[in-house]
Write an enzyme that holds these catalytic residues in place. Structure first.
Site, PDB file in Angstrom:
ATOM      1  N   SER A   3       0.819  -1.208   0.000  1.00  0.00           N
ATOM      2  CA  SER A   3       0.000   0.000   0.000  1.00  0.00           C
ATOM      3  C   SER A   3       0.855   1.262   0.000  1.00  0.00           C
ATOM      4  CB  SER A   3      -0.956   0.020   1.192  1.00  0.00           C
ATOM      5  OG  SER A   3      -0.249   0.160   2.399  1.00  0.00           O
ATOM      6  N   ASN A  27      -4.984  -8.226   5.283  1.00  0.00           N
ATOM      7  CA  ASN A  27      -4.519  -9.410   5.978  1.00  0.00           C
ATOM      8  C   ASN A  27      -5.468  -9.748   7.128  1.00  0.00           C
ATOM      9  OD1 ASN A  27      -2.774 -11.487   6.590  1.00  0.00           O
ATOM     10  ND2 ASN A  27      -1.376 -10.216   7.761  1.00  0.00           N
ATOM     11  N   GLU A  36      -8.889  -2.979  -2.350  1.00  0.00           N
ATOM     12  CA  GLU A  36      -8.762  -1.660  -2.966  1.00  0.00           C
ATOM     13  C   GLU A  36      -8.187  -1.821  -4.367  1.00  0.00           C
ATOM     14  OE1 GLU A  36      -7.815   1.324   0.737  1.00  0.00           O
ATOM     15  OE2 GLU A  36      -6.239  -0.096   0.174  1.00  0.00           O
ATOM     16  N   ASN A  75      -5.281   2.452   4.689  1.00  0.00           N
ATOM     17  CA  ASN A  75      -4.042   2.666   5.436  1.00  0.00           C
ATOM     18  C   ASN A  75      -3.754   4.136   5.696  1.00  0.00           C
ATOM     19  OD1 ASN A  75      -3.344   0.046   6.082  1.00  0.00           O
ATOM     20  ND2 ASN A  75      -2.384  -0.294   4.108  1.00  0.00           N
TER      21      ASN A  75
END
Length: 167
Positions: A3, A27, A36, A75
């Site tokens: 990411s 995860n 995403e 994130n």
């Protein structure tokens, strides 16, 4: 961490950048439903749509991010939460375990940011922070806390100890 690696970083080294995008799973990938799909400027709508359709066909719930941003959506939001959590702990307001309890019981998150850090790896977080320092010269929030665990070899679940102990 994927990411933190937008596909445009690789656009110049592939033969057809229109077919290059990020497809970011969470995860554990077999359990987590969200995926995403990240479309950079180089990526065609057809490629992004194909990835979106693939995610749906495999039982996932995708979101289509139509403009690249490091960290993508989840994130980036999580980073803000982690920064506040680390600041609270570094400044002596509470323990990592109390932050996790607040997130789990007060925000209804399945796990708090420190438990999540143990699963993803404190070493990974440390390496990301080091890269950020190298790129910007700025010390990230929580660096001292993360470095103290990294220096002890407490990387989280993979090493048997992080913010929690594991068997």
């Amino acid at each position: 961490n994927s990411s933190r690696m937008v596909s445009s970083l690789f656009a110049d080294v592939v033969t057809n950048p229109k077919r290059l995008a990020n497809l970011h799973y969470f995860n554990p990938a077999l359990v987590m439903k969200l995926v995403e799909v990240v479309q950079g400027e180089h990526c065609s709508d057809e490629t992004a749509q194909a990835l979106y359709d693939f995610a749906v066909a495999t039982g996932k719930e995708p979101i289509w991010i139509k403009k690249e941003v490091e960290g993508f959506i989840v994130n980036r939001m999580l980073q803000a939460l982690k920064n506040e959590a680390r600041w609270l702990v570094e400044n002596g307001y509470c323990t990592p375990q109390e932050v996790d309890k607040a997130c789990e019981k007060g925000l209804n998150h399945p796990m708090g940011p420190f438990r999540l850090e143990d699963f993803s790896g404190i070493d990974l977080t440390y390496n990301i922070m080091e890269r950020k320092i190298e790129e910007t010269g700025e010390i990230p929030v929580g660096y001292t806390l993360i470095k103290s665990y990294y220096d002890k070899g407490w990387y989280g679940k993979k090493s048997g100890r992080g913010f929690y102990e594991y068997e």
